[in-house]
Design an enzyme around this catalytic site. Structure first.
Site, PDB file in Angstrom:
ATOM      1  N   CYS A   1       3.495  11.160  34.545  1.00  0.00           N
ATOM      2  CA  CYS A   1       3.415  11.279  35.874  1.00  0.00           C
ATOM      3  C   CYS A   1       5.347  11.241  36.150  1.00  0.00           C
ATOM      4  CB  CYS A   1       3.833   9.332  36.072  1.00  0.00           C
ATOM      5  SG  CYS A   1       4.363   8.437  35.094  1.00  0.00           S
TER       6      CYS A   1
ATOM      7  N   LYS B   1      31.621  33.058   0.071  1.00  0.00           N
ATOM      8  CA  LYS B   1      30.605  33.714  -0.106  1.00  0.00           C
ATOM      9  C   LYS B   1      30.815  34.881  -1.915  1.00  0.00           C
ATOM     10  CE  LYS B   1      26.362  36.851   0.004  1.00  0.00           C
ATOM     11  NZ  LYS B   1      25.518  37.592   0.613  1.00  0.00           N
TER      12      LYS B   1
ATOM     13  N   LYS C   1      14.175   7.573 -21.175  1.00  0.00           N
ATOM     14  CA  LYS C   1      14.832   7.346 -20.326  1.00  0.00           C
ATOM     15  C   LYS C   1      14.573   5.592 -19.638  1.00  0.00           C
ATOM     16  CE  LYS C   1      14.010  11.492 -18.715  1.00  0.00           C
ATOM     17  NZ  LYS C   1      14.515  12.531 -17.731  1.00  0.00           N
TER      18      LYS C   1
HETATM   19  N1  CTP Z   1      16.032  13.258 -14.064  1.00  0.00           N
HETATM   20  C1  CTP Z   1      16.838  12.459 -13.923  1.00  0.00           C
HETATM   21  N2  CTP Z   1      17.863  12.914 -14.418  1.00  0.00           N
HETATM   22  C2  CTP Z   1      18.668  14.392 -14.604  1.00  0.00           C
HETATM   23  C3  CTP Z   1      16.330  15.387 -14.790  1.00  0.00           C
HETATM   24  C4  CTP Z   1      15.637  14.393 -15.177  1.00  0.00           C
HETATM   25  O1  CTP Z   1      16.319  11.029 -13.597  1.00  0.00           O
HETATM   26  N3  CTP Z   1      19.467  15.013 -14.938  1.00  0.00           N
HETATM   27  C5  CTP Z   1      14.424  12.237 -13.965  1.00  0.00           C
HETATM   28  C6  CTP Z   1      13.132  13.027 -12.697  1.00  0.00           C
HETATM   29  O2  CTP Z   1      13.622  13.210 -11.721  1.00  0.00           O
HETATM   30  C7  CTP Z   1      12.164  12.628 -13.803  1.00  0.00           C
HETATM   31  C8  CTP Z   1      11.843  12.333 -14.572  1.00  0.00           C
HETATM   32  O3  CTP Z   1      14.086  12.809 -15.070  1.00  0.00           O
HETATM   33  O4  CTP Z   1      11.400  11.718 -13.193  1.00  0.00           O
HETATM   34  C9  CTP Z   1      11.623  14.040 -15.598  1.00  0.00           C
HETATM   35  O5  CTP Z   1      12.188  15.066 -15.094  1.00  0.00           O
HETATM   36  P1  CTP Z   1      11.891  16.262 -16.117  1.00  0.00           P
HETATM   37  O6  CTP Z   1      12.947  17.779 -15.070  1.00  0.00           O
HETATM   38  O7  CTP Z   1      10.495  16.287 -16.626  1.00  0.00           O
HETATM   39  O8  CTP Z   1      12.582  15.941 -17.754  1.00  0.00           O
HETATM   40  P2  CTP Z   1      13.989  16.088 -18.413  1.00  0.00           P
HETATM   41  O9  CTP Z   1      14.791  14.779 -18.358  1.00  0.00           O
HETATM   42  O10 CTP Z   1      15.127  17.220 -17.258  1.00  0.00           O
HETATM   43  O11 CTP Z   1      14.041  17.096 -19.549  1.00  0.00           O
HETATM   44  P3  CTP Z   1      13.248  18.809 -19.618  1.00  0.00           P
HETATM   45  O12 CTP Z   1      13.666  19.748 -18.915  1.00  0.00           O
HETATM   46  O13 CTP Z   1      14.239  18.931 -21.258  1.00  0.00           O
HETATM   47  O14 CTP Z   1      11.967  18.749 -19.745  1.00  0.00           O
END
Ligand code: CTP
Length: 393
Positions: A155, A288, A341
């Site tokens: 409308c 840049k 972790k």
């Molecule tokens: N993660 C995080 N902080 C970081 C890197 C990763 O909290 N600096 C978290 C990611 O969000 C994910 C988990 O850790 O939930 C695993 O991330 P992944 O990339 O598989 O592994 P990494 O811990 O970064 O190890 P790698 O790269 O050596 O496999």
């Protein structure tokens, strides 16, 4: 998927939005629901029942009144009665217990059935106090209300009363069938990938579409959770994100860290699906960098592990669910991350299987007791529900 095999009685009452229920019907069928349709006499002035008959459906009109027990058999058939659009007139009649049309008669015989109302009308009608009182009364009597949207009306008026988008209605219908196992829980989810900028146009990032995180967020809403989603460089207009999800937009590792530090203490469950950059550039340029001026030996600094830091501040009742991207020694590496972790759960994405950016995923879930569960390739939307169910198990 929740609608697969469900018997839906789609009741269409006379609003200008009637034509949109054809799209809704098609989506219900696409999801595998069985559908019977009632078109009221006034709706039949907007859309011909023949539209649905031509799809091979059973369509009932107020003429079915002539068959005295049609309302009883239709009521028995329905797992869910969906009145979409629901007009001012029909809503008020239902609240008053009037049963003088096939649709109102069916509802009168359906006390124990799921009933969903999708009101659509002019904003002045929708704000009418009598209607509001009657909607309240109906929701107290177990009618589920899908609120209309805001926008321009046929409308020319602007306001609340628009028939919602089909995707929003479908979302709510799936939600109706789900037990609200996360009711009252605050769920924080991260999705996408951080970007570490070298200059305004160049950045270091990880491959991640955010689809898994978004699926988890949508699914958590269906289960009744209060959901916040930290998005990292995702084009949110390209994927369905339910409107009840609070979105916090971040770009870099530093943004993500700030957002997590302020949000984590208030959440009950953290699902860290984002791909976080493990490195940032030591020096960033505001302008840049010209290609001839770039020092090819750029220096990187390591970012801290956010999950590890959050686990150290975690309260007893909080749950932390991490994700891992692995290509080899998948379980071994995943288990190592779970322990390092201090996670409650970790889902290991087997990224050697072409899952990044796809609608499907596969991998393994490990919990802190060390139990491993394999999830075969499936839609991320389905996997999301299964992972949340594991937390609640
Ligand atoms: N993660 C995080 N902080 C970081 C890197 C990763 O909290 N600096 C978290 C990611 O969000 C994910 C988990 O850790 O939930 C695993 O991330 P992944 O990339 O598989 O592994 P990494 O811990 O970064 O190890 P790698 O790269 O050596 O496999």
């Amino acid at each position: 998927m929740t609608l697969k095999g469900k018997n839906i009685l789609l009741c269409i009452t006379g609003s200008i939005a009637c034509y949109k229920s054809v799209d809704l019907y098609r989506e219900l069928k696409r999801e595998g629901a069985n559908v019977k349709i009632i078109v009221s006499s006034s709706a039949a002035k907007f859309i011909a029942p023949y539209i649905f008959e031509s799809f091979g459906e059973d369509v009932f009109t107020d003429d079915a009144f002539k068959s005295p027990l049609a309302h009883v058999s239709l009521s028995k058939y329905a797992d869910l009665i969906l009145i979409a659009p629901a007009t001012f007139n029909t809503i008020n009649k239902l609240a008053a217990g009037i049963a003088d049309t096939l649709i109102t008669l069916v509802v009168s015989a359906s006390q124990d059935k799921l009933k969903v109302l999708v009101p659509a009308m002019n904003p002045n009608m929708f704000s009418n106090k009598i209607l509001k009182e009657n909607l309240k009364r109906l929701t107290e009597h177990n009618f589920y209300l899908i609120s209309p949207g805001m926008g321009n009306m046929a409308c020319g008026d602007f306001g609340e009363g628009r028939f919602p988008d089909t995707s929003d209605i479908m979302f709510e219908l799936e939600s109706v069938f789900k037990e609200k196992t996360l009711k009252g829980r605050r769920v924080l989810i991260t999705a996408g990938a951080t970007r570490e900028y070298l200059d305004p146009v160049r950045f270091l990032s990880n491959a991640s579409s955010g689809k898994m995180g978004i699926s988890l967020a949508n699914e958590a809403v269906k289960l009744g959770a209060n959901v916040s989603l930290i998005t990292l460089n995702i084009d949110v207009s390209c994927q369905y994100i339910n409107k009840n999800i609070r979105i916090i937009r971040c770009k870099s590792f530093a943004d993500l860290k700030d957002a997590l530090l302020s949000e984590f203490k208030r959440c009950g469950i953290l699902l860290m699906a984002a791909a976080v950059s493990d490195y940032s550039f030591k020096e960033k340029s505001l302008n840049k960098i010209k290609k001839g001026d770039l020092n090819l030996n750029v220096e990187l600094v390591q970012n801290e592990d956010l999950l590890k830091a959050l686990s150290e501040m975690k309260k007893e009742e909080q749950i932390i669910f991490g994700f891992a991207a692995e290509t080899d020694s998948v379980i071994e590496n995943g288990r190592k991350k779970l322990m390092e972790k201090s996670l409650d759960y970790i889902f290991i994405n087997d990224v050697s299987k072409n899952v990044i950016g796809e609608d499907e995923n596969e991998g393994f879930l490990i919990n802190k007791e060390g139990e491993i569960k394999r999830f075969a390739r499936q839609l991320k939307t389905e996997l999301a529900g299964k992972l949340l169910a594991e937390i609640l198990r």
